[in-house]
Scaffold this motif. Structure first.
Motif, PDB file in Angstrom:
ATOM      1  N   GLY A   1       0.798  -1.228   0.000  1.00 52.04           N
ATOM      2  CA  GLY A   1       0.000   0.000   0.000  1.00 52.04           C
ATOM      3  C   GLY A   1       0.826   1.270   0.000  1.00 52.04           C
ATOM      4  N   LEU A   2       2.125   1.149  -0.252  1.00 49.40           N
ATOM      5  CA  LEU A   2       2.976   2.346  -0.302  1.00 49.40           C
ATOM      6  C   LEU A   2       3.033   2.832  -1.751  1.00 49.40           C
ATOM      7  N   THR A   3       2.643   4.069  -1.970  1.00 51.35           N
ATOM      8  CA  THR A   3       2.604   4.593  -3.348  1.00 51.35           C
ATOM      9  C   THR A   3       3.495   5.825  -3.470  1.00 51.35           C
ATOM     10  N   SER A   4       3.756   6.186  -4.732  1.00 47.21           N
ATOM     11  CA  SER A   4       4.598   7.367  -4.979  1.00 47.21           C
ATOM     12  C   SER A   4       3.883   8.647  -4.585  1.00 47.21           C
TER      13      SER A   4
ATOM     14  N   CYS B   1      14.605   1.181 -13.658  1.00 47.12           N
ATOM     15  CA  CYS B   1      14.026   1.569 -14.953  1.00 47.12           C
ATOM     16  C   CYS B   1      14.412   0.542 -16.018  1.00 47.12           C
ATOM     17  N   SER B   2      14.830  -0.654 -15.564  1.00 45.66           N
ATOM     18  CA  SER B   2      15.245  -1.683 -16.525  1.00 45.66           C
ATOM     19  C   SER B   2      14.029  -2.400 -17.103  1.00 45.66           C
ATOM     20  N   ASN B   3      14.269  -3.035 -18.221  1.00 44.19           N
ATOM     21  CA  ASN B   3      13.223  -3.809 -18.884  1.00 44.19           C
ATOM     22  C   ASN B   3      12.705  -4.906 -17.967  1.00 44.19           C
ATOM     23  N   VAL B   4      13.638  -5.589 -17.309  1.00 48.18           N
ATOM     24  CA  VAL B   4      13.256  -6.689 -16.413  1.00 48.18           C
ATOM     25  C   VAL B   4      12.315  -6.187 -15.329  1.00 48.18           C
ATOM     26  N   CYS B   5      12.655  -5.060 -14.751  1.00 47.38           N
ATOM     27  CA  CYS B   5      11.845  -4.506 -13.662  1.00 47.38           C
ATOM     28  C   CYS B   5      10.466  -4.084 -14.166  1.00 47.38           C
ATOM     29  N   ILE B   6      10.452  -3.306 -15.230  1.00 48.34           N
ATOM     30  CA  ILE B   6       9.176  -2.751 -15.697  1.00 48.34           C
ATOM     31  C   ILE B   6       8.268  -3.849 -16.254  1.00 48.34           C
ATOM     32  N   THR B   7       8.854  -4.790 -16.984  1.00 44.33           N
ATOM     33  CA  THR B   7       8.053  -5.872 -17.568  1.00 44.33           C
ATOM     34  C   THR B   7       7.402  -6.709 -16.472  1.00 44.33           C
ATOM     35  N   ASN B   8       8.181  -7.019 -15.450  1.00 46.44           N
ATOM     36  CA  ASN B   8       7.676  -7.931 -14.436  1.00 46.44           C
ATOM     37  C   ASN B   8       6.883  -7.251 -13.330  1.00 46.44           C
ATOM     38  N   ALA B   9       7.259  -6.039 -12.998  1.00 44.14           N
ATOM     39  CA  ALA B   9       6.531  -5.353 -11.931  1.00 44.14           C
ATOM     40  C   ALA B   9       5.232  -4.752 -12.460  1.00 44.14           C
ATOM     41  N   GLY B  10       5.132  -4.564 -13.768  1.00 41.43           N
ATOM     42  CA  GLY B  10       3.905  -3.989 -14.337  1.00 41.43           C
ATOM     43  C   GLY B  10       3.676  -2.586 -13.812  1.00 41.43           C
ATOM     44  N   ASP B  11       2.411  -2.299 -13.483  1.00 49.30           N
ATOM     45  CA  ASP B  11       2.123  -0.923 -13.049  1.00 49.30           C
ATOM     46  C   ASP B  11       2.707  -0.606 -11.670  1.00 49.30           C
ATOM     47  N   ALA B  12       3.207  -1.648 -10.972  1.00 46.82           N
ATOM     48  CA  ALA B  12       3.849  -1.385  -9.674  1.00 46.82           C
ATOM     49  C   ALA B  12       5.145  -0.598  -9.847  1.00 46.82           C
ATOM     50  N   ALA B  13       5.714  -0.624 -11.067  1.00 45.57           N
ATOM     51  CA  ALA B  13       6.964   0.115 -11.311  1.00 45.57           C
ATOM     52  C   ALA B  13       6.706   1.581 -11.641  1.00 45.57           C
ATOM     53  N   ASN B  14       5.442   1.905 -11.926  1.00 42.00           N
ATOM     54  CA  ASN B  14       5.138   3.293 -12.291  1.00 42.00           C
ATOM     55  C   ASN B  14       5.404   4.259 -11.136  1.00 42.00           C
ATOM     56  N   GLY B  15       5.925   5.410 -11.482  1.00 45.80           N
ATOM     57  CA  GLY B  15       6.175   6.443 -10.476  1.00 45.80           C
ATOM     58  C   GLY B  15       7.578   6.397  -9.907  1.00 45.80           C
ATOM     59  N   TRP B  16       8.251   5.275 -10.059  1.00 50.67           N
ATOM     60  CA  TRP B  16       9.605   5.155  -9.504  1.00 50.67           C
ATOM     61  C   TRP B  16      10.586   6.020 -10.293  1.00 50.67           C
ATOM     62  N   TYR B  17      11.387   6.786  -9.569  1.00 49.84           N
ATOM     63  CA  TYR B  17      12.505   7.504 -10.176  1.00 49.84           C
ATOM     64  C   TYR B  17      13.716   6.577 -10.195  1.00 49.84           C
ATOM     65  N   SER B  18      14.604   6.813 -11.136  1.00 51.12           N
ATOM     66  CA  SER B  18      15.886   6.103 -11.147  1.00 51.12           C
ATOM     67  C   SER B  18      16.993   7.081 -11.441  1.00 51.12           C
ATOM     68  N   ILE B  19      18.115   6.880 -10.770  1.00 53.15           N
ATOM     69  CA  ILE B  19      19.320   7.596 -11.175  1.00 53.15           C
ATOM     70  C   ILE B  19      20.101   6.554 -11.956  1.00 53.15           C
ATOM     71  N   SER B  20      20.037   6.634 -13.251  1.00 51.79           N
ATOM     72  CA  SER B  20      20.465   5.483 -14.042  1.00 51.79           C
ATOM     73  C   SER B  20      21.623   5.817 -14.963  1.00 51.79           C
ATOM     74  N   ASP B  21      22.429   4.782 -15.204  1.00 54.16           N
ATOM     75  CA  ASP B  21      23.447   4.946 -16.235  1.00 54.16           C
ATOM     76  C   ASP B  21      22.862   4.635 -17.597  1.00 54.16           C
ATOM     77  N   TRP B  22      21.644   4.084 -17.614  1.00 52.14           N
ATOM     78  CA  TRP B  22      21.025   3.830 -18.912  1.00 52.14           C
ATOM     79  C   TRP B  22      19.511   3.983 -18.846  1.00 52.14           C
TER      80      TRP B  22
END
Lengths: 405, 297
Positions: free
Chosen positions: A266-269, A281-302
């Motif tokens: 129940g913790l949301t952005s 922000c990786s493909n693996v994360c977004i594909t598998n987490a689905g909408d649970a990955a929405n809203g997450w910021y990343s400090i990313s090298d890619w």
């Protein structure tokens, strides 16, 4: 009795096969694709090709990363070969399997080091494995591009080791700056894997947050083992505390599980900013987490698609060549850029046979890569920028590119 | 610690303990039946999770079809496991050969899962969703309890009850254990031990499969899911090797200790669990409850 012996023999063979598969020795990653043979220019190394080694997981629990790494290498090799190769010779990638453990990674590197035809090695994505392999690298005088991002690799001051990813020192500083000055957080909770890469990144982030004037008590740091699956106890504590931001540092598959468990708890952005390492922000994360990955910021090298023309061209070429991948991932682009860096060094050195000359030429490498603009730095790293991204409607979206040197 | 945090950690700990207990109970059943410690127990769970994910996501089967079809696959997995890992080596000079074979089976199961379903983790929907399609939570005061954990606890308790009734109370269960432990006498009495051993493997595979189905929505379907078995081993030793009751209580203890240890020793959670194991091995090596494993005739 005979039947039983046959069954026992089959069982023994199947186990032997599994062991052999785990300890898979060198195999070619199709680096010959598009190989037009030796053009006749430059030294003839091996039937007109110049070989670059790639140490990655072909089998074992990290094999997904290994698949992407091989895909990135394959794409770069094909592009370089199509453009005429290096000093007139075609590039070829030789892959060895590090499975998913340090010992095999070192053995896989040593196998490549012992091959006189190999002129450069692209090492593991994991910093610990890089550090373990580095003494052998120095012994053989082989140009070695470590794919890990830990500053621990640079701290070893190995003259033959280089890094194309932004170091965690930079990631920690950019992350802390963004969390404090852009998101306005003053009491972040930090969840991180204890794998060396993320332990190091956590240390750098905490130090940078403290430099920003924040107090980071031990009660706000939640470390978990790399093979952790159950993050709910940590998330419960974050929700129960008076934190105003969650920073999570983990590998790709764990990042997807964390996103899901954060959402399930129940913790949301909307309640607090959720900020992750590049895996979020990786493909693996977004594909598998689905909408649970929405809203997450990343400090990313890619960030897939990136923030420059080379990144956009890479993304298009990669997803066209590998249509099963909707977006590219870090391993693919890191190895893709690494192949280009080694090829560039060979061109600058003007040789495909002298490891020492190629290593010396690394200092002169400077070009626009997919990850960032690459330029030699004293710590033997090349990257110059990081990207702040946010997952919006299932797409990692670049918010801003932050040059840190 | 606030009451809501205490409740959240307790529910999480009991749910995880229940998962370990299901795995641990399977371990005990196999030890009782064939005297073999199965190091591929967690991987049977992982394979069960993949089977469920395949039936649910690829074939889009409704729950009423998924359950019986999954059970058939779990049973088949148990039979294949028995005839390839245990049966050929049951009369090996060194009994450790079968244990080593289960370690090999662990690797094979992981690699086979990757060959069939790929290395990408798979996401399974929670069993209870809210109106927006997100995982549902039960709000008790300020505590948010995930329904999936509550379901794990309820289903786990039911399975443990049923298995205990079968093996401890019912004549059939006692006969199965007796036949497994003394196959010579069982064969003399006309009870084919192969059938009773096979039945035990099927039961264990089904329990592991159900366990995989329950944890998949929380942990995702991954080839590394089997690592959970390490805590089950610890729980079984703490509870008393050979006792189902001990295994369940030991595993619940491990789950609860693990959950609460994140408050003080988050980075050393595993250390806390295995420290507890070492303490038991030193001061009470028989565990909380003495087992029922007797020497074979």
């Amino acid at each position: 009795m005979k039947g039983k012996r046959i069954i026992a023999l089959l069982l023994a063979l199947s186990m032997a096969f599994a062991m052999v598969a785990c300890g898979n020795s060198a195999n070619n990653a199709g680096g010959n694709a598009g190989n037009g043979g030796n053009s006749g220019e430059g030294e003839n190394v091996s039937g007109g090709t110049v070989k670059i080694g790639l140490v990655t997981a072909v089998t074992g629990s990290n094999s997904l990363v290994g698949e992407e790494a091989q895909e990135g290498a394959q794409l770069a090799v094909e592009e370089i070969n199509a453009a005429g190769g290096v000093n007139g010779q075609q590039l070829e990638i030789v892959v060895t399997d590090e499975v998913d453990n340090l010992e095999m990674s070192v053995l896989a590197t040593q196998e490549l080091l012992a091959d006189d035809e190999i002129m450069g090695i692209i090492g593991s994505m994991y910093s610990t494995y890089n550090i373990a392999a580095m003494p052998s690298v120095a012994e053989y005088g082989m140009p070695y591009l470590a794919m890990g991002s830990s500053s621990g690799v640079a701290n070893e001051k190995n003259p033959y080791t280089w890094q194309d990813r932004p170091l965690d020192t930079a990631q920690g500083a950019v992350l802390a700056d963004y969390v404090v000055n852009t998101l306005g957080c003053s009491k972040p909770a930090i969840m991180h894997s204890t794998q060396s890469t993320f332990q190091s990144l956590a240390d750098q982030t905490i130090a940078a947050l403290q430099e920003q004037g924040l107090e980071i008590p031990s009660s706000s740091i939640f470390a978990f083992p790399e093979d952790e699956s159950n993050y709910s106890p940590y998330i419960s504590q974050v929700m129960d505390g008076d934190f105003d931001c969650l920073i999570a540092l983990a590998n790709q598959a764990p990042s997807a599980v964390i996103c899901q468990q954060v959402q399930a708890a129940g913790l949301t952005s909307d309640m607090m900013p959720l900020v992750g390492s590049t895996s979020f922000c990786s493909n693996v994360c977004i594909t598998n987490a689905g909408d649970a990955a929405n809203g997450w910021y990343s400090i990313s090298d890619w960030c897939p698609g990136g923030s420059n023309d080379v990144a956009a061209a890479f993304e298009e070429a990669y997803t066209t060549k590998y249509p099963e991948r909707t977006i590219s991932d870090l391993a693919a682009v890191c190895v893709y850029d690494a192949v280009y860096i080694l090829a560039e060094a060979m061109k600058i050195a003007g040789t495909n046979t002298d490891r020492e000359a190629i290593n010396n030429a690394m200092e002169q490498v400077e070009f626009q890569g997919a990850i960032s603009y690459f330029k030699y730095n004293e710590d033997h790293s090349f990257a110059t920028a990081l990207t702040v991204t946010q997952n919006i409607d299932g797409v990692p979206t670049a918010i801003e590119a932050v040059s840190y040197r | 610690m606030s009451p809501s945090l205490f409740l959240s950690l307790l529910v999480n700990g009991v749910a995880m303990g229940m998962v370990y207990a299901l795995l641990g109970m399977g371990l005990i059943l196999l030890v009782r039946a064939v005297g073999i410690l199965n190091f591929a127990q967690g991987d049977l769970m992982m394979f069960g999770a993949y089977i469920c994910a395949c039936l649910l996501l690829d074939f889009e089967l409704p729950l009423y079809l998924l359950i019986p079809i999954a059970f058939i696959w779990f049973a088949l997995l148990g039979v294949i496991f028995m005839f390839t890992i245990y049966w050929p080596l049951r009369k090996a000079t060194y009994s450790q050969a079968t244990i080593i074979a289960t370690m090999g089976a662990s690797i094979i199961l992981q690699e086979v899962a990757k060959i069939i379903w790929g290395s990408q983790p798979r996401s399974m929907p929670h069993l209870v969703l809210n109106s927006e399609g997100d995982p549902a939570v039960l709000q008790i005061g300020s505590a948010s309890l995930q329904w999936q954990y509550l379901i794990i606890i309820a289903v786990g308790a039911l399975i443990i009850f049923l298995i205990t009734q079968l093996f401890e109370k019912l004549y059939v269960g006692k006969m199965m254990q007796a036949a497994c432990q003394d196959s010579y006498a069982a064969n003399l009495l006309g009870v084919p031990s192969i059938l009773t051993i096979c039945a035990t493997y099927i039961i264990v595979a089904i329990v592991c499969g159900i366990c995989g189905y329950l944890v998949a929505p929380v942990f995702m379907v991954r080839s590394t899911l089997g690592t959970l078995q390490l805590r089950a081993f610890a729980g079984v030793v703490i509870g008393g090797f050979g006792s189902i009751k001990g295994a369940v209580i030991g595993c619940l203890l491990v789950g609860i200790v693990e959950s609460f240890s994140t408050m003080a020793f988050s980075g050393y959670k595993d250390v806390t669990v295995f420290l507890l194991l070492i303490i038991f091995l030193v001061f009470r090596p028989t565990g909380l409850f003495k087992g029922k494993i007797g020497d074979k005739a």
